[in-house]
Design an enzyme around this catalytic site. Structure first.
Site, short mmCIF file in Angstrom:
data_model
loop_
_atom_site.label_atom_id
_atom_site.label_comp_id
_atom_site.label_asym_id
_atom_site.label_seq_id
_atom_site.Cartn_x
_atom_site.Cartn_y
_atom_site.Cartn_z
N ASP A 1 -2.76 6.40 -0.45
CA ASP A 1 -3.73 5.54 0.23
C ASP A 1 -3.80 4.17 -0.43
O ASP A 1 -3.85 3.13 0.25
CB ASP A 1 -5.12 6.19 0.20
N GLU B 1 -0.84 1.92 0.45
CA GLU B 1 -1.00 1.31 1.77
C GLU B 1 -2.00 0.15 1.71
O GLU B 1 -1.81 -0.88 2.36
CB GLU B 1 -1.47 2.36 2.78
N ASP C 1 -1.07 0.86 6.52
CA ASP C 1 -0.28 1.90 7.17
C ASP C 1 0.47 1.33 8.37
O ASP C 1 1.63 1.66 8.61
CB ASP C 1 -1.21 3.04 7.61
N GLU D 1 -6.36 0.27 3.69
CA GLU D 1 -5.42 1.39 3.86
C GLU D 1 -5.03 1.54 5.33
O GLU D 1 -3.84 1.72 5.66
CB GLU D 1 -6.08 2.67 3.37
#
EC number: 3.1.26.3
Length: 229
Positions: A118, A121, A49, A45
């Site tokens: 989450d 990502e 991102d 995650e």
């Protein structure tokens, strides 16, 4: 490594067949289901991102070559925020393949916005590690699609417009106060009041705080514009 038919179907929706399916399995494993032999998706995650941010920054620069940083920043935020990632996750039915512990399953984890954002990502990072930046970039641009072209409308939302209205009149930013919360923990319903220092306010109810805040801001703006008309 063999993967389930469910995960094979998910690969088709994602548009990427993993050479290293263990990366996909890790991306869909929530911390509630992790073990010493099955790592969760939190580190992915973190990476995903950053990959998403780079892809969106470059896409926005190409989309509007004359835009200033002041215009690009809110557009960027609208594209990478958790709500947008969760919307994409719902479109590709990511929630259906998440590996969740019993408590998360019972509390509606497959529908939770933060959890879906989450995981989306993490999936981006898994594709990046599996096939490189260009493949991850192509997947992101395909999944985000129209959102990039239409992001100007999303970026200047009702909350932003209400804040600009207040600033133009030398007022403090509006306050958003939660006045009620109903429903079970896995499906709460929030009532939010948008308030100005001058006393004007409007309330709205929605299934997420952000949606309720946006609706309350919209209602208050309509009331204010009606008074000035």
């Amino acid at each position: 490594m063999k993967i389930s038919a469910e995960l094979k179907a998910f690969q088709a929706k994602l548009g990427h067949e993993f050479a290293r399916p263990e990366l996909m399995l890790r991306a869909v494993t929530h911390s509630s289901m992790s073990s010493p032999t099955r790592p969760d998706n939190q580190r992915l995650e973190f990476l995903g991102d950053r990959v998403l941010g780079l892809v969106m920054a470059e896409a926005l620069l190409k989309e509007d070559r004359g835009a200033s940083e002041g215009l690009l920043a809110p557009r960027f935020n609208a594209l990478v925020r958790k709500e947008t990632c969760a919307d994409i996750a719902r479109e590709i039915e990511l929630g259906d393949v998440l590996k969740l512990g019993r408590s998360e399953q019972m509390s509606g984890g497959r529908r939770k916005q933060a959890l879906l954002g989450d995981a989306m990502e993490a999936v981006i990072a898994a594709v990046y590690l599996d096939a490189g930046f260009e493949t991850a970039q192509a997947m992101i641009l395909r999944l985000w699609g129209r959102r990039i072209a239409e992001v100007e409308d999303d970026a200047r939302d009702a909350k932003t417009a209400l804040q600009e209205w207040a600033q133009a009149r030398r007022l403090p930013p509006p306050a958003y106060v939660e006045t009620d919360r109903k429903g079970p923990d896995h499906a709460p319903v929030f009532t939010i009041s948008a308030r100005l220092k001058t006393g004007e306010e409007a309330s709205a109810t929605a299934a997420s705080k952000r949606a309720a805040e946006q609706a309350a801001a919209t209602a208050l703006l309509a009331r204010l514009e009606g008074k000035s008309a």
